[in-house]
Design an enzyme around this catalytic site. Sequence first.
Site, PDB file in Angstrom:
ATOM      1  N   PHE A   1       0.855  -1.180   0.000  1.00  0.00           N
ATOM      2  CA  PHE A   1       0.000   0.000   0.000  1.00  0.00           C
ATOM      3  C   PHE A   1       0.888   1.226   0.000  1.00  0.00           C
ATOM      4  O   PHE A   1       1.585   1.504   0.982  1.00  0.00           O
ATOM      5  CB  PHE A   1      -0.945   0.058   1.199  1.00  0.00           C
ATOM      6  CG  PHE A   1      -1.843   1.259   1.143  1.00  0.00           C
ATOM      7  CD1 PHE A   1      -2.984   1.250   0.356  1.00  0.00           C
ATOM      8  CD2 PHE A   1      -1.531   2.425   1.819  1.00  0.00           C
ATOM      9  CE1 PHE A   1      -3.803   2.365   0.257  1.00  0.00           C
ATOM     10  CE2 PHE A   1      -2.330   3.553   1.734  1.00  0.00           C
ATOM     11  CZ  PHE A   1      -3.477   3.515   0.951  1.00  0.00           C
TER      12      PHE A   1
ATOM     13  N   ASP B 260       9.522   2.997   1.705  1.00  0.00           N
ATOM     14  CA  ASP B 260       8.330   3.783   2.010  1.00  0.00           C
ATOM     15  C   ASP B 260       8.097   3.712   3.525  1.00  0.00           C
ATOM     16  O   ASP B 260       7.559   2.735   4.040  1.00  0.00           O
ATOM     17  CB  ASP B 260       7.124   3.227   1.253  1.00  0.00           C
ATOM     18  CG  ASP B 260       5.855   4.038   1.501  1.00  0.00           C
ATOM     19  OD1 ASP B 260       5.823   4.810   2.478  1.00  0.00           O
ATOM     20  OD2 ASP B 260       4.883   3.865   0.734  1.00  0.00           O
TER      21      ASP B 260
ATOM     22  N   LYS C 292       2.702  11.613   6.679  1.00  0.00           N
ATOM     23  CA  LYS C 292       1.866  11.428   7.857  1.00  0.00           C
ATOM     24  C   LYS C 292       2.395  12.159   9.086  1.00  0.00           C
ATOM     25  O   LYS C 292       2.133  13.333   9.270  1.00  0.00           O
ATOM     26  CB  LYS C 292       1.644   9.942   8.115  1.00  0.00           C
ATOM     27  CG  LYS C 292       0.843   9.260   7.005  1.00  0.00           C
ATOM     28  CD  LYS C 292       0.354   7.905   7.392  1.00  0.00           C
ATOM     29  CE  LYS C 292      -0.374   7.218   6.239  1.00  0.00           C
ATOM     30  NZ  LYS C 292      -1.600   7.903   5.821  1.00  0.00           N
TER      31      LYS C 292
END
Length: 408
Positions: A147, A232, A261
């Site tokens: 993801f 990531d 984030k």
Amino acid sequence: MTAPVRTRSSADLIAAEEPVLAHNYHPLPVVVARAEGTWVEDVEGRRYLDMLAGYSALNFGHRHPALIDAAHQQLDRLTLTSRAFHNDRLAEFAERLAALTGQDMVLPMNTGAEAVESGIKVARKWAYEVKGVPADQATIVVAADNFHGRTTTIVSFSTDETARTGFGPFTPGFRIVPYNDLAALEAAVDETTAAVLIEPIQGEAGVIIPDEGYLAGVRELTRRKGCLFIADEIQSGLGRTGRTLAVEHESVVPDLVLLGKALGGGIVPVSAVVGRRDVLGVLRPGEHGSTFGGNPLAAAVGTAVVELLETGEFQLRAAELGVLLRNGLTDLVGRGVVGFRARGLWAGVDIDPAIGTGREVSARLMQEGVLVKDTHGSTIRLAPPLTITGEELEGAIGALEKVLTQGA
């Protein structure tokens, strides 16, 4: 927290969303009006312990005083210039973020998906200009069940059919191999490979932690094959796993690291690609950009986030409280929990399907005053703010135990 201004009920507000909001989310039926630290409050004044932390965007809790203060001070001075001009906050942000992550340069963006897209562009440009891959033939190897976001390019290499169906044609240039399989990765990398792009821990898949040595193996393979390693760390980074970056558990330094984030402190969207000078240095003016990327407000908040992480306090809290989380979940195995994976303050918990789906268990926990989020099947994710106390964490585990007992 002071009581929220009560205007419309939760039920009224949820109903009001139905005709005017695109249905791209299926949230739990709680309407948050206020928050402080590890707690949120709905419009009726009910309090909930936040065990999701905005998918790690709220690593430092809601409205951390140092971050709110940084935002307030910057709001009184300057918010946006665009990169058409310099601003007085960006250099310090880039310098300190690069130092924190052990890298040379920073490419500031806004969202996690933008960081991934930027990393892909940089890797391709590097492949053509440095590695010598023929034009338009660069490939990037990714892992199944990944993801990285939901843009058109990113869903092109997703194996989640919900994210893909109905959105083609897809962007070419990606090869998908099983996660945690070095042999498959080696077979997929060839002279056209620009980069290997993986999550050090797969979050959306259920907090899937690879075997020890996998990340070091990816680093060795990419060096030997002459391609880049892109990590990531948008969910796994910035203290979540007990280290600044999850790759540090194997003493690995990727060529590019994708951040987002938590970098915005739960206040503004801030993301970045950090990496080696000879890799990020391939970009030239006009080839990539963002109106809001690197804006003064984002840089001010991002610098305050880096300052919190520079002390090591939050990494240590995640490591120490992670032991408490792991021990609590271990006690529930065989009592409604069929298995779990945890690192630091991050866990994927597999619930006995006979008790309920992940969604159903999340809804029951909400009734007990604890907010979590389901992922696939009967798996729920726990990712509390790193400011959580041991007592609060034990309370959340106790609530889970109660829900599992009631559902048995």
